[in-house]
Design a protein around this motif. Structure first.
Motif, PDB file in Angstrom:
ATOM      1  N   GLY A 153       6.658  -8.165  -8.787  1.00 40.42           N
ATOM      2  CA  GLY A 153       7.756  -7.309  -9.248  1.00 40.42           C
ATOM      3  C   GLY A 153       7.881  -6.008  -8.487  1.00 40.42           C
ATOM      4  O   GLY A 153       8.979  -5.634  -8.041  1.00 40.42           O
ATOM      5  N   ASP A 154       6.780  -5.278  -8.318  1.00 40.90           N
ATOM      6  CA  ASP A 154       6.835  -3.995  -7.615  1.00 40.90           C
ATOM      7  C   ASP A 154       7.133  -4.189  -6.138  1.00 40.90           C
ATOM      8  O   ASP A 154       7.832  -3.387  -5.527  1.00 40.90           O
ATOM      9  CB  ASP A 154       5.509  -3.237  -7.803  1.00 40.90           C
ATOM     10  N   LEU A 155       6.595  -5.251  -5.554  1.00 37.95           N
ATOM     11  CA  LEU A 155       6.847  -5.534  -4.149  1.00 37.95           C
ATOM     12  C   LEU A 155       8.318  -5.878  -3.935  1.00 37.95           C
ATOM     13  O   LEU A 155       8.943  -5.404  -2.977  1.00 37.95           O
ATOM     14  CB  LEU A 155       5.948  -6.675  -3.679  1.00 37.95           C
ATOM     15  N   ARG A 210       3.768   0.336  -6.820  1.00 39.37           N
ATOM     16  CA  ARG A 210       4.113   0.694  -8.205  1.00 39.37           C
ATOM     17  C   ARG A 210       3.929   2.192  -8.427  1.00 39.37           C
ATOM     18  O   ARG A 210       4.738   2.836  -9.106  1.00 39.37           O
ATOM     19  CB  ARG A 210       3.225  -0.099  -9.174  1.00 39.37           C
ATOM     20  N   MET A 211       2.870   2.748  -7.843  1.00 43.07           N
ATOM     21  CA  MET A 211       2.634   4.187  -7.977  1.00 43.07           C
ATOM     22  C   MET A 211       3.753   4.998  -7.349  1.00 43.07           C
ATOM     23  O   MET A 211       4.183   6.020  -7.899  1.00 43.07           O
ATOM     24  CB  MET A 211       1.297   4.552  -7.331  1.00 43.07           C
ATOM     25  N   GLN A 212       4.232   4.558  -6.205  1.00 38.92           N
ATOM     26  CA  GLN A 212       5.323   5.269  -5.527  1.00 38.92           C
ATOM     27  C   GLN A 212       6.578   5.269  -6.387  1.00 38.92           C
ATOM     28  O   GLN A 212       7.301   6.276  -6.450  1.00 38.92           O
ATOM     29  CB  GLN A 212       5.592   4.624  -4.176  1.00 38.92           C
ATOM     30  N   ARG A 213       6.839   4.151  -7.047  1.00 42.37           N
ATOM     31  CA  ARG A 213       8.017   4.087  -7.923  1.00 42.37           C
ATOM     32  C   ARG A 213       7.860   5.024  -9.118  1.00 42.37           C
ATOM     33  O   ARG A 213       8.798   5.740  -9.480  1.00 42.37           O
ATOM     34  CB  ARG A 213       8.226   2.645  -8.402  1.00 42.37           C
ATOM     35  N   LEU A 227      -1.170   7.380 -13.293  1.00 35.45           N
ATOM     36  CA  LEU A 227      -2.630   7.483 -13.331  1.00 35.45           C
ATOM     37  C   LEU A 227      -3.288   6.361 -14.124  1.00 35.45           C
ATOM     38  O   LEU A 227      -4.500   6.156 -14.031  1.00 35.45           O
ATOM     39  CB  LEU A 227      -3.038   8.842 -13.910  1.00 35.45           C
ATOM     40  N   LYS A 228      -2.498   5.618 -14.872  1.00 33.85           N
ATOM     41  CA  LYS A 228      -3.047   4.476 -15.603  1.00 33.85           C
ATOM     42  C   LYS A 228      -3.154   3.233 -14.722  1.00 33.85           C
ATOM     43  O   LYS A 228      -3.879   2.299 -15.049  1.00 33.85           O
ATOM     44  CB  LYS A 228      -2.164   4.151 -16.816  1.00 33.85           C
ATOM     45  N   VAL A 229      -2.431   3.239 -13.603  1.00 35.02           N
ATOM     46  CA  VAL A 229      -2.418   2.076 -12.711  1.00 35.02           C
ATOM     47  C   VAL A 229      -3.760   1.957 -11.996  1.00 35.02           C
ATOM     48  O   VAL A 229      -4.170   2.850 -11.265  1.00 35.02           O
ATOM     49  CB  VAL A 229      -1.282   2.191 -11.675  1.00 35.02           C
ATOM     50  N   GLY A 230      -4.450   0.853 -12.228  1.00 32.55           N
ATOM     51  CA  GLY A 230      -5.716   0.598 -11.542  1.00 32.55           C
ATOM     52  C   GLY A 230      -6.845   1.509 -11.933  1.00 32.55           C
ATOM     53  O   GLY A 230      -7.806   1.663 -11.174  1.00 32.55           O
ATOM     54  N   ILE A 231      -6.785   2.107 -13.125  1.00 33.56           N
ATOM     55  CA  ILE A 231      -7.813   3.068 -13.518  1.00 33.56           C
ATOM     56  C   ILE A 231      -9.203   2.441 -13.619  1.00 33.56           C
ATOM     57  O   ILE A 231     -10.219   3.089 -13.396  1.00 33.56           O
ATOM     58  CB  ILE A 231      -7.439   3.757 -14.860  1.00 33.56           C
ATOM     59  N   ILE A 266      -3.397   5.284  -2.095  1.00 36.56           N
ATOM     60  CA  ILE A 266      -3.599   5.361  -3.539  1.00 36.56           C
ATOM     61  C   ILE A 266      -4.312   6.658  -3.901  1.00 36.56           C
ATOM     62  O   ILE A 266      -3.950   7.329  -4.886  1.00 36.56           O
ATOM     63  CB  ILE A 266      -4.393   4.140  -4.030  1.00 36.56           C
ATOM     64  N   ASP A 267      -5.324   7.034  -3.130  1.00 36.19           N
ATOM     65  CA  ASP A 267      -6.046   8.287  -3.386  1.00 36.19           C
ATOM     66  C   ASP A 267      -5.085   9.469  -3.408  1.00 36.19           C
ATOM     67  O   ASP A 267      -5.130  10.313  -4.317  1.00 36.19           O
ATOM     68  CB  ASP A 267      -7.106   8.529  -2.309  1.00 36.19           C
TER      69      ASP A 267
END
Length: 339
Positions: free
Chosen positions: A22-24, A167-170, A181-185, A194-195
């Motif tokens: 979806g994000d891709l 997904r983070m960029q969106r 901040l919940k993504v991949g925590i 990502i960092d």
């Protein structure tokens, strides 16, 4: 057989497009139609509808495959070969190119496209008994469909870090910093992109009565950091005291950190700032925030005692204390800064 294969493949195609990729797909379509406001609104506000439209588009290749291959009975699933290939190709975006597949991926897919139909034609040409024909057809189609799903995965982009960063960029563009901040925590893998996205989100968190951007002091070491030095360099390029303080922590430069922080500017010291001040034995922090200082000091003493009770290499010590202390600055300073 046709109904069984239709249901299986179209269900997989929708889930692959809407959930797994979806994000891709959002990022890829955004790149393709960046100058088309109608399409941009459609993919942003009607993600489900776009997934349904793309799934129906894939269905066209299913129909073409049936006309082209004309497999029947237990080999019927091979008719979806073209659709599986197209589904993989359309999800090959690598963050820059829409067709981001490597040479190895193309060669693997080409081998599938030659070998699988050839084997199916050979098997189909062999006279077979009608005994257990239905069961044999079902098992044959299930096997073929599983092979086609593998083919889609070979051509599609399954880089977990890329999906996470897209997904983070969106979320970053939408200003949803807490969701970002919940993504991949809970994931232990990360990369430089990502960092930096996480650090930028932390700097944008609401900080109540504390200085703006101080949220990074409460969250920075809650996550795996792939390259502390690279992240530190990026933070040094940003304006403000908070990014610089965070870079000092990443570098393990406690002296520069203590010299740069204005303790009186904080109503409550961020967690990792206090841990760094405990390690530096900063008297002003102990006076200004006695309860918080004593609490963190007790954790630091416990960490040191546990290290003293262990013998072995640094890797062994890091592994032995990782589960309990991995989200503390004490562990990071000891094992990631090289100090």
């Amino acid at each position: 057989m046709r109904v069984l294969c239709d249901v299986m493949f179209m269900t997989f195609a929708f889930c692959w497009i809407h959930f797994f990729q979806g994000d891709l797909m959002y990022a890829a379509i955004s790149d393709m139609f960046a100058d088309s406001p109608v399409i941009m609104v459609l993919i942003k506000e009607h993600h489900l509808l776009m997934s349904v439209i793309l799934t129906l588009f894939v269905l066209m290749f299913c129909l073409i495959g049936r006309k082209l291959f004309r497999f029947k009975a237990g080999m019927y699933g091979c008719n979806y070969l073209l659709a599986a290939v197209f589904l993989g190709i359309m999800t090959g975006y690598d963050g820059e190119s829409l067709l981001g597949q490597s040479t190895a991926q193309w060669l693997g897919a080409a081998a599938y496209c030659i070998v699988l139909p050839t084997i199916c034609k050979i098997v189909e040409s062999i006279p077979q008994s009608s005994y257990f024909n239905v069961q044999r057809s079902v098992s044959g189609n299930l096997f073929l469909m599983s092979q086609l799903l593998i083919l889609t995965a070979i051509l599609g982009n399954t880089d977990e870090n890329l999906h996470r960063s897209l997904r983070m960029q969106r979320l970053m563009s939408d200003g949803e910093y807490e969701e970002l901040l919940k993504v991949g925590i809970k994931e232990e893998e990360s990369d430089k992109t990502i960092d930096l996205l996480r650090a930028q989100a932390m700097l944008n968190l609401e900080s109540a009565s504390n200085p703006s951007g101080s949220g990074i002091g409460d969250n920075l070491f809650n996550y795996s950091i792939s390259d502390p030095a690279a992240l530190s360099d990026c933070l040094k390029e940003l304006d403000g005291t908070e990014p610089y303080l965070a870079s000092c922590l990443l570098d393990g430069d406690l002296e520069a950190f203590v010299d740069s922080i204005d303790i009186r500017a904080y109503r409550t010291l961020p967690k990792y700032y206090m841990q760094a001040l405990v390690m530096a034995d900063e008297a002003l922090a102990k006076i200004a925030f006695p309860d918080q200082y004593d609490k963190e000091s007790a954790v630091y003493d416990e960490f040191q005692q546990e290290l003293e009770s262990l013998t072995g290499s640094d890797q062994f010590l890091a592994n032995s204390t990782y589960i309990k202390y991995r989200n503390s600055y004490y562990w990071f300073y000891r094992f990631r800064t090289g100090k």
